[in-house]
Each structure stands twice: as structure tokens, then as C-alpha cells.
Design a protein around this motif. Structure first.
Motif, mmCIF file in Angstrom:
data_model
loop_
_atom_site.group_PDB
_atom_site.id
_atom_site.type_symbol
_atom_site.label_atom_id
_atom_site.label_comp_id
_atom_site.label_asym_id
_atom_site.label_seq_id
_atom_site.Cartn_x
_atom_site.Cartn_y
_atom_site.Cartn_z
ATOM 1 N N ASP A 169 0.823 -1.211 0.000
ATOM 2 C CA ASP A 169 0.000 0.000 0.000
ATOM 3 C C ASP A 169 0.862 1.270 0.000
ATOM 4 O O ASP A 169 0.353 2.366 0.217
ATOM 5 C CB ASP A 169 -0.933 0.019 1.213
ATOM 6 C CG ASP A 169 -0.171 -0.059 2.535
ATOM 7 O OD1 ASP A 169 1.035 -0.384 2.501
ATOM 8 O OD2 ASP A 169 -0.777 0.211 3.589
ATOM 9 N N GLY A 170 2.175 1.123 -0.280
ATOM 10 C CA GLY A 170 3.075 2.259 -0.264
ATOM 11 C C GLY A 170 3.212 2.935 -1.611
ATOM 12 O O GLY A 170 2.696 2.457 -2.635
ATOM 13 N N VAL A 171 3.935 4.047 -1.616
ATOM 14 C CA VAL A 171 4.141 4.822 -2.844
ATOM 15 C C VAL A 171 4.916 4.021 -3.877
ATOM 16 O O VAL A 171 4.664 4.119 -5.080
ATOM 17 C CB VAL A 171 4.893 6.138 -2.517
ATOM 18 C CG1 VAL A 171 5.232 6.895 -3.803
ATOM 19 C CG2 VAL A 171 4.065 7.010 -1.581
ATOM 20 N N TYR A 172 5.890 3.218 -3.409
ATOM 21 C CA TYR A 172 6.738 2.442 -4.315
ATOM 22 C C TYR A 172 6.334 0.971 -4.364
ATOM 23 O O TYR A 172 7.168 0.090 -4.546
ATOM 24 C CB TYR A 172 8.203 2.560 -3.884
ATOM 25 C CG TYR A 172 8.694 3.983 -3.831
ATOM 26 C CD1 TYR A 172 8.769 4.753 -4.985
ATOM 27 C CD2 TYR A 172 9.066 4.566 -2.627
ATOM 28 C CE1 TYR A 172 9.211 6.065 -4.944
ATOM 29 C CE2 TYR A 172 9.512 5.879 -2.573
ATOM 30 C CZ TYR A 172 9.586 6.621 -3.734
ATOM 31 O OH TYR A 172 10.020 7.919 -3.690
ATOM 32 N N SER A 173 5.065 0.715 -4.210
ATOM 33 C CA SER A 173 4.551 -0.650 -4.231
ATOM 34 C C SER A 173 4.848 -1.347 -5.559
ATOM 35 O O SER A 173 4.641 -0.775 -6.626
ATOM 36 C CB SER A 173 3.042 -0.632 -3.984
ATOM 37 O OG SER A 173 2.457 -1.873 -4.296
ATOM 38 N N TRP A 174 5.313 -2.597 -5.500
ATOM 39 C CA TRP A 174 5.552 -3.365 -6.710
ATOM 40 C C TRP A 174 4.238 -3.655 -7.426
ATOM 41 O O TRP A 174 4.190 -3.764 -8.651
ATOM 42 C CB TRP A 174 6.273 -4.664 -6.374
ATOM 43 C CG TRP A 174 6.393 -5.624 -7.530
ATOM 44 C CD1 TRP A 174 5.872 -6.882 -7.630
ATOM 45 C CD2 TRP A 174 7.081 -5.383 -8.768
ATOM 46 N NE1 TRP A 174 6.179 -7.443 -8.839
ATOM 47 C CE2 TRP A 174 6.930 -6.545 -9.569
ATOM 48 C CE3 TRP A 174 7.799 -4.312 -9.276
ATOM 49 C CZ2 TRP A 174 7.466 -6.652 -10.841
ATOM 50 C CZ3 TRP A 174 8.337 -4.424 -10.555
ATOM 51 C CH2 TRP A 174 8.173 -5.583 -11.320
ATOM 52 N N LYS A 175 3.170 -3.740 -6.671
ATOM 53 C CA LYS A 175 1.856 -3.991 -7.262
ATOM 54 C C LYS A 175 1.487 -2.872 -8.233
ATOM 55 O O LYS A 175 0.828 -3.107 -9.245
ATOM 56 C CB LYS A 175 0.805 -4.102 -6.139
ATOM 57 C CG LYS A 175 -0.546 -4.590 -6.597
ATOM 58 C CD LYS A 175 -1.396 -5.040 -5.410
ATOM 59 C CE LYS A 175 -1.634 -3.911 -4.434
ATOM 60 N NZ LYS A 175 -2.543 -4.316 -3.328
ATOM 61 N N VAL A 176 1.955 -1.665 -7.933
ATOM 62 C CA VAL A 176 1.708 -0.520 -8.806
ATOM 63 C C VAL A 176 2.739 -0.477 -9.929
ATOM 64 O O VAL A 176 2.402 -0.329 -11.109
ATOM 65 C CB VAL A 176 1.745 0.799 -8.010
ATOM 66 C CG1 VAL A 176 1.624 1.992 -8.952
ATOM 67 C CG2 VAL A 176 0.655 0.827 -6.964
ATOM 68 N N PHE A 177 4.005 -0.634 -9.580
ATOM 69 C CA PHE A 177 5.079 -0.521 -10.563
ATOM 70 C C PHE A 177 5.021 -1.600 -11.639
ATOM 71 O O PHE A 177 5.430 -1.374 -12.768
ATOM 72 C CB PHE A 177 6.441 -0.572 -9.855
ATOM 73 C CG PHE A 177 6.828 0.734 -9.218
ATOM 74 C CD1 PHE A 177 5.971 1.818 -9.234
ATOM 75 C CD2 PHE A 177 8.052 0.873 -8.593
ATOM 76 C CE1 PHE A 177 6.318 3.022 -8.642
ATOM 77 C CE2 PHE A 177 8.412 2.082 -8.005
ATOM 78 C CZ PHE A 177 7.545 3.157 -8.025
ATOM 79 N N ARG A 178 4.527 -2.768 -11.280
ATOM 80 C CA ARG A 178 4.491 -3.858 -12.243
ATOM 81 C C ARG A 178 3.466 -3.621 -13.349
ATOM 82 O O ARG A 178 3.516 -4.268 -14.406
ATOM 83 C CB ARG A 178 4.166 -5.174 -11.550
ATOM 84 C CG ARG A 178 2.798 -5.237 -10.932
ATOM 85 C CD ARG A 178 2.470 -6.608 -10.410
ATOM 86 N NE ARG A 178 2.479 -7.574 -11.488
ATOM 87 C CZ ARG A 178 2.274 -8.875 -11.327
ATOM 88 N NH1 ARG A 178 2.068 -9.365 -10.126
ATOM 89 N NH2 ARG A 178 2.271 -9.680 -12.350
ATOM 90 N N SER A 179 2.574 -2.692 -13.149
ATOM 91 C CA SER A 179 1.523 -2.427 -14.143
ATOM 92 C C SER A 179 2.020 -1.566 -15.299
ATOM 93 O O SER A 179 1.270 -1.298 -16.234
ATOM 94 C CB SER A 179 0.340 -1.737 -13.469
ATOM 95 O OG SER A 179 0.702 -0.466 -12.971
ATOM 96 N N ARG A 180 3.295 -1.150 -15.258
ATOM 97 C CA ARG A 180 3.770 -0.218 -16.276
ATOM 98 C C ARG A 180 3.961 -0.873 -17.638
ATOM 99 O O ARG A 180 3.951 -0.193 -18.654
ATOM 100 C CB ARG A 180 5.080 0.427 -15.827
ATOM 101 C CG ARG A 180 6.269 -0.522 -15.707
ATOM 102 C CD ARG A 180 7.449 0.210 -15.078
ATOM 103 N NE ARG A 180 8.686 -0.539 -15.096
ATOM 104 C CZ ARG A 180 9.094 -1.330 -14.137
ATOM 105 N NH1 ARG A 180 8.317 -1.516 -13.078
ATOM 106 N NH2 ARG A 180 10.248 -1.953 -14.225
ATOM 107 N N HIS A 181 4.190 -2.187 -17.670
ATOM 108 C CA HIS A 181 4.387 -2.888 -18.939
ATOM 109 C C HIS A 181 3.564 -4.168 -18.951
ATOM 110 O O HIS A 181 3.495 -4.875 -17.950
ATOM 111 C CB HIS A 181 5.859 -3.242 -19.162
ATOM 112 C CG HIS A 181 6.735 -2.042 -19.366
ATOM 113 N ND1 HIS A 181 6.517 -1.121 -20.367
ATOM 114 C CD2 HIS A 181 7.831 -1.629 -18.687
ATOM 115 C CE1 HIS A 181 7.450 -0.183 -20.299
ATOM 116 N NE2 HIS A 181 8.250 -0.454 -19.292
ATOM 117 N N ASN A 182 2.992 -4.483 -20.109
ATOM 118 C CA ASN A 182 2.185 -5.701 -20.216
ATOM 119 C C ASN A 182 3.010 -6.960 -20.010
ATOM 120 O O ASN A 182 2.542 -7.936 -19.426
ATOM 121 C CB ASN A 182 1.491 -5.760 -21.583
ATOM 122 C CG ASN A 182 0.393 -4.724 -21.701
ATOM 123 O OD1 ASN A 182 -0.227 -4.352 -20.708
ATOM 124 N ND2 ASN A 182 0.162 -4.238 -22.914
#
Length: 274
Positions: free
Chosen positions: A43-56
Motif C-alpha cells: 500500500d506504499g508509494v513504491y509498491s511493486w503492485k503498482v510498478f508492475r503495471s507499467r508494462h504488459n
């Protein structure tokens, strides 16, 4: 009086100092990451759950199975591994052990760079150049490779200064004296008191500050040709410039990355000027 030029004419001593300074810089980076470790949680700013969405391609089955390498726990473990390697590395005597420790640091650094799509800068690139050079040099353990490694690092540092100076010289805002005021007024890198002081200063003073950086960076290549001690003022300027950036602007990594590379400049200067 301590003779820097004579001391760093020995490539082994250069590598020892470069290794120490690089490890100190990387330790600071890791401790800074650990200080904000909560931001790397799901739930953080640098969450991998968020960052992983950058590329299919990251969302395919393969990367789903590798998720554990980029999650919060893995990130903490990686930082602890870097800290452990950086503590052991300066004291290691065996060249193969040094190469293995640096390889671990390099692999983890590459993973972190892939994981984090924000925050990377020139200091990360310089640290990577230094680490890869140290790895190859320690792995092969040959005097010729050690010397080529130092020449390569010094060339990269000198080139980075000159390119930065030319880029600033092309900019109208740098030539016109507005650049430093604008930087000091930003929220990320600025400083309110310094911004206020510069705004109250004359235009000529601000132009002088900007052109001081432009000229010195463009002429920084002179450090490898000028005889000792005439090239020392360039390195003192660089030291103070990066120290200011570290203290005022928070660019700690630049200070340690460039400082770690300075011994290679002494070495190359000694080779050229004798």
C-alpha cells in the motif's frame, strides 16, 4: 605534506580508496531506502503492485512467478545483502571474493533499478560504471586490466562533467543566470533561504554563479593534462560543488559517486604528466 598525486600513482591504492568510498556511498543509499521501507509495502508509494503495471510483459505468467523477487520482503532482504557486502568488501583480501561480493551488489542493483522506475539519476549510472569496472578488474586480477579500469572510470567522469557543462551552456536560462534561482525555488531540490538570497542579489551575481559552473565543467578535461598541483583546484571545486548539492539539495549519491571516482583522475593525470 601528503602528496595525493604520488599516493594515487599506485593502482592498488587507487582501487582500495575507490572500493572504500563506493561502499560508503552504497551503504548510505541502502540505509536511506530502509528509512522509508514502509513506502515499498503493497500500500506504499513504491509498491511493486503498482510498478508492475507499467508494462504488459511484466504481467505475464513468468513474472507472476517471480513476484517474490520484487515484493516488500525481498526488497528489505536485498538492502541487507548490499549492506553486508559493503561492510565485508573493503576488508576482503582475496580478489575472487571481492569479485563475488561486487557481483552480488551489481545483480541486486540491477533488480532494484528494474523494480523502481522513479528516482534514478546520473549517480546511479556512475556507481554502476564503477562497480562493473571493479568486478572485471578483481575477477581478472591483472595489472594491465587494473590500469585500463582506472583510465576508463576517469574518462567517464571527465566526460560527464564536460557534457553537463556543454548542456548548461546551450541553455538560455543557464547563460542568463536564472537557472540556479529556479532550481532553488523547486520543492524537491530547492532551499527557501538560498532562493530568497539569490532573488535579492544582482543579476550579475547570478550570471556569475551560473557561468562559474558552465566554465569549470566545460574545462574539466584539463584535470588529466595539467601538472600537479595545478589540476587540484578543479577537484576541490568538484568536491565543494557536490558537497553543496548533497547538503542543500539532498543529492547525497552524487557526492559519493564522484568522490569515489576521483582517485582514477589522479592516476590518469600521473600517467599523462609523469
Amino acid at each position: 605534506m601528503f602528496n595525493f598525486s604520488q599516493y594515487f600513482s599506485n593502482y592498488e591504492q587507487c582501487y582500495q580508496v575507490i572500493t572504500w568510498l563506493t561502499c560508503i556511498g552504497l551503504l548510505i543509499v541502502s540505509f536511506e531506502y530502509l528509512a522509508i521501507h514502509k513506502e515499498f509495502k503493497p500500500d506504499g508509494v513504491y509498491s511493486w503492485k503498482v510498478f508492475r503495471s507499467r508494462h504488459n510483459f511484466i504481467n505475464n505468467r513468468l513474472f507472476h512467478r517471480l513476484d517474490f523477487l520484487f515484493g516488500y520482503t525481498a526488497f528489505i532482504v536485498c538492502q541487507l545483502l548490499i549492506i553486508g557486502c559493503c561492510i565485508i568488501l573493503p576488508f576482503a583480501q582475496d580478489h575472487l571474493l571481492k569479485a563475488i561480493l561486487i557481483a552480488i551488489i551489481c545483480l541486486i542493483s540491477l533488480m532494484i533499478s528494474f523494480r523502481n522506475i522513479v528516482g534514478a539519476d546520473g549517480s546511479d549510472q556512475l556507481f554502476s560504471i564503477i562497480l562493473l569496472t571493479l568486478f572485471i578488474s578483481y575477477l581478472i586480477n591483472d595489472p594491465f586490466i587494473y590500469r585500463i579500469g582506472l583510465i576508463f572510470i576517469s574518462g567517464q567522469v571527465v566526460l560527464s562533467y564536460v557534457v553537463a557543462g556543454i548542456a548548461k551552456g546551450i541553455s538560455q536560462k543557464w547563460r542568463g543566470g536564472q537557472a540556479i534561482i529556479m532550481i532553488m525555488n523547486t520543492k524537491t531540490y530547492g532551499h527557501e533561504k538560498i532562493a530568497t538570497m539569490l532573488s535579492a542579489s544582482s543579476r550579475a551575481f547570478n550570471i556569475f554563479l551560473c557561468w562559474n559552473i558552465i566554465v569549470v565543467e566545460c574545462l574539466f578535461f584539463a584535470v588529466i593534462f595539467l601538472p600537479c598541483p595545478w589540476f587540484i583546484p578543479f577537484l576541490i571545486w568538484g568536491f565543494l560543488f557536490h558537497l553543496y548539492n548533497a547538503v542543500i539539495m539532498g543529492l547525497n549519491n552524487f557526492f559519493w559517486a564522484f568522490l569515489a571516482a576521483y582517485p582514477s583522475i589522479f592516476y590518469l593525470n600521473h600517467l599523462i604528466t609523469g
